[in-house]
Write an enzyme that holds these catalytic residues in place. Structure first.
Site, PDB file in Angstrom:
ATOM      1  N   ASN A  63       1.161  -4.515  -6.243  1.00 36.82           N
ATOM      2  CA  ASN A  63       0.242  -3.614  -5.574  1.00 36.82           C
ATOM      3  C   ASN A  63       0.169  -2.329  -6.396  1.00 36.82           C
ATOM      4  OD1 ASN A  63      -1.258  -2.156  -3.501  1.00 36.82           O
ATOM      5  ND2 ASN A  63      -0.487  -3.694  -2.070  1.00 36.82           N
ATOM      6  N   CYS A  65       0.840  -1.204   0.000  1.00 35.26           N
ATOM      7  CA  CYS A  65       0.000   0.000   0.000  1.00 35.26           C
ATOM      8  C   CYS A  65       0.874   1.253   0.000  1.00 35.26           C
ATOM      9  CB  CYS A  65      -0.915  -0.004   1.211  1.00 35.26           C
ATOM     10  SG  CYS A  65      -2.038   1.416   1.262  1.00 35.26           S
TER      11      CYS A  65
END
Length: 424
Positions: free
Chosen positions: A200, A135
């Protein structure tokens, strides 16, 4: 009948299509709807200490009439209590025992915190764990997510801590916001990871409103970088999967994600080394039922190829992926324009004349009709003309035999170096 079942690092799944950890896997209601639609697995939205999200939080980039060519978000991990999530995971697993539930986890880089959450999550019957080291926003500013994922030592150490107590397979989700993703993939393997997943989201700013001057999205007139995903990131994700798949030190299965929108994308990822794929943006754009076309398309593709299981295509294109220095310098292709198909829009001529090698001539036949022709001796086979051509079949790229033996740059340099050494 084609077998779509997969065994990913010891995790069984009815098909290779998983929902990625994201808004579509935020609750038991959603995951159950996804399983009813046909998804083989779901990675539950990242669990940890519940956070406060902002409003608004999503943005999209559209291009040339295509909606959601790219997707940007500034949403963080779960905003619901861990106890609630665990209760819903247990209920969902009870209702769908043959479907895969992976718990995505993120906590501060402290051994005791990892031990605690792993034990609590595994107690409700998940099939595996995915450590979110990817993230890029919000959580990274707190020392988690990409802040950990960009430091190989932290990736290795935290993976090791999880493996100290984990009873289920551990997947490490890697950030693309790094110079070389293979370095952190290797670190995950060193820490004991059973698999890795990538990519990600990529650091991004979706846009700026040129009337209000606000960023897109913005929160009360202020913006922040977010995570970019969707079709636009597929080439980046595919390359990173391929780089890890051909690295002998990344000796674990790969779960591929980043712009997977249909069954063809899934095949590409699997050919380049992914054992399964995870999907987010496409589901958010079109709903869970897209998996039906993915399943049918993959089944038909494998059947047409004469293959009986999805595992037979995993990694088949990896040996064809190499470094620039290993490419044949003497291989030659040229463009050939089909006059019966060409509509004389001149896009190829303009592109070649302005930005390439000035090798497409505008000519006239005896009747005075205009046509385009490639001077093959000057064509370098760059593909630009065929890329900008709006008509399928109007320009073909064809191989021309040079009569020269294969010669790569690395081979050439080795010969030059040897010759220089002998002379010296």
């Amino acid at each position: 009948m084609v077998d779509l079942r997969t065994n990913f690092a010891g995790i069984s799944s009815p098909n290779p299509f998983w929902l990625a950890s994201a808004p579509p896997t935020n609750s038991g209601y959603q995951v159950q709807r996804a399983f009813e639609a046909g998804w083989g697995g779901a990675v539950w939205k990242t669990l940890g200490d519940p956070i406060l999200n902002v409003s608004s939080r999503f943005a999209a980039v559209s291009f040339n009439g295509q909606r959601v060519a790219g997707f940007n978000n500034i949403e963080l991990i779960t905003d619901r209590p861990l106890e609630v999530n665990l209760k819903e995971i247990a209920e969902t697993k009870k209702q769908f025992p043959n479907h895969t539930i992976i718990a995505s986890l993120m906590v501060e880089p402290q051994q005791e915190k990892w031990h605690e959450i792993v034990k609590r999550v595994e107690a409700v019957g998940v099939d595996g764990l995915e450590l979110n080291f990817g993230c890029p926003h919000g959580m990274a500013e707190r020392g988690m997510g990409a802040a950990s994922g960009q430091v190989p030592e932290l990736v290795e150490r935290q993976t090791y801590w999880v493996k100290e107590v984990a009873q289920t397979p551990v997947i490490v989700k890697l950030t693309p916001n790094i110079t070389d993703i293979t370095v952190t993939a290797e670190a995950a393997v060193q820490g004991g990871a059973d698999a890795v997943s990538m990519i990600n989201t990529i650091n991004s700013l979706a846009g700026v409103d040129i009337d209000s001057w606000n960023t897109i999205p913005h929160v009360a007139g202020k913006g922040a970088h977010g995570g970019y995903c969707g079709p636009a990131v597929k080439p980046i994700a595919l390359n990173m999967v391929a780089e890890c798949a051909r690295n002998p030190r990344v000796s674990v299965p790969i779960s591929g994600m980043g712009g997977v929108s249909d069954w063809k994308n899934a095949v590409e990822f699997m050919l380049m080394g992914a054992s399964n794929v995870q999907v987010c943006t496409a589901a958010m754009h079109h709903g869970f039922r897209i998996v039906e076309d993915m399943i049918d398309g993959l089944s038909n593709y494998l059947e047409e190829k004469g293959l009986s299981s999805v595992s037979e295509i995993v990694g088949k294109s990896v040996p064809r992926f190499s470094d620039w220095g290993d490419l044949d310098l003497n291989h030659k292709i040229v463009a050939k324009i089909n006059p019966d198909t060409c509509i004389n829009c001149n896009k190829c001529h303009i592109a070649c004349e302005d930005t390439s090698h000035q090798c497409i001539d505008m000519l006239k036949d005896p009747s005075g009709k205009s046509y385009l022709q490639v001077r093959e001796e000057d064509c370098v086979g760059c593909n630009l003309c065929s890329i900008v051509c709006p008509v399928d079949g109007a320009i073909d790229m064809v191989e021309v035999k040079t009569g020269l033996p294969s010669m790569t740059w690395n081979e050439r340099q080795a010969i030059v170096s040897k010759s220089t050494t002998v002379k010296a």
